[in-house]
Design a protein around this motif. Sequence first.
Motif, PDB file in Angstrom:
ATOM      1  N   GLN A  92      27.754 -28.336 118.205  1.00 52.07           N
ATOM      2  CA  GLN A  92      27.071 -29.576 118.538  1.00 52.07           C
ATOM      3  C   GLN A  92      27.646 -30.193 119.815  1.00 52.07           C
ATOM      4  N   ARG A  93      28.964 -30.186 119.959  1.00 46.86           N
ATOM      5  CA  ARG A  93      29.616 -30.779 121.137  1.00 46.86           C
ATOM      6  C   ARG A  93      29.709 -29.815 122.311  1.00 46.86           C
ATOM      7  N   ARG A  94      29.447 -28.527 122.065  1.00 47.10           N
ATOM      8  CA  ARG A  94      29.637 -27.479 123.077  1.00 47.10           C
ATOM      9  C   ARG A  94      31.063 -27.516 123.616  1.00 47.10           C
ATOM     10  N   GLN A 109      34.873 -21.367 129.133  1.00 47.87           N
ATOM     11  CA  GLN A 109      34.173 -20.977 130.361  1.00 47.87           C
ATOM     12  C   GLN A 109      33.156 -22.045 130.748  1.00 47.87           C
ATOM     13  N   HIS A 110      32.491 -22.593 129.740  1.00 48.26           N
ATOM     14  CA  HIS A 110      31.508 -23.651 129.974  1.00 48.26           C
ATOM     15  C   HIS A 110      32.201 -24.882 130.563  1.00 48.26           C
ATOM     16  N   LYS A 111      33.382 -25.202 130.064  1.00 48.09           N
ATOM     17  CA  LYS A 111      34.144 -26.353 130.551  1.00 48.09           C
ATOM     18  C   LYS A 111      34.580 -26.129 131.995  1.00 48.09           C
ATOM     19  N   GLU A 112      35.008 -24.891 132.319  1.00 42.21           N
ATOM     20  CA  GLU A 112      35.426 -24.589 133.697  1.00 42.21           C
ATOM     21  C   GLU A 112      34.253 -24.744 134.658  1.00 42.21           C
ATOM     22  N   LEU A 160      35.161 -16.943 119.373  1.00 35.19           N
ATOM     23  CA  LEU A 160      34.109 -16.819 120.378  1.00 35.19           C
ATOM     24  C   LEU A 160      33.729 -18.182 120.958  1.00 35.19           C
ATOM     25  N   GLN A 161      33.727 -19.208 120.107  1.00 36.15           N
ATOM     26  CA  GLN A 161      33.443 -20.546 120.606  1.00 36.15           C
ATOM     27  C   GLN A 161      34.532 -21.006 121.577  1.00 36.15           C
TER      28      GLN A 161
END
Length: 171
Positions: free
Chosen positions: A78-80, A148-151, A141-142
């Motif tokens: 939900q928060r990614r 990577q999404h945060k970077e 995996l999350q």
Amino acid sequence: ILGSKSLKYFCLAWITVCVALCAVLLCQLLLRNQDQSTVAERSNNSLDMIEMSGFTCGYISCVFYLGSRFPQLYKNFQRRSTEGTSYLLFALAMVGNCTYGLSLVLKMPAAESLRALYFLHHLPWLIGSFGVLFLDIFVTLQFILYRQHKERQSGLVALEVEPLLVNEEAA
């Protein structure tokens, strides 16, 4: 706040039920007739009250243990993000569940006729340990995906802070 009160009462009720169940099982163990003739008459395939209670506790434990991962998986999704979640907790749980499950598998009897009964008797704990290990792989995996999404997001934030017309002033 209403949800947290309900959760608190649910947890207290659950603890009370578990303590009561443990007390009942302990009393049954203490009051159990240990006479060898009774044990000899009992069939190897039949389950007495204590064994059945143990299986019931095992399956209840399995359901709650497996269920314990879904709120964290959902919250991360939900928060990614996995921010605020300790990966070390999940990594150590993965090692513990892997070694526990393997210990059950490696203890399996050599005689093929006893394997099915052994497997059946240890099924809730096998499902619990390997099932949670499987779910913890998704948490891992999350951690990888959302890191990577945060970077990528932090790179975008840096671009948003830069002035838009840097090269236009020289012209």
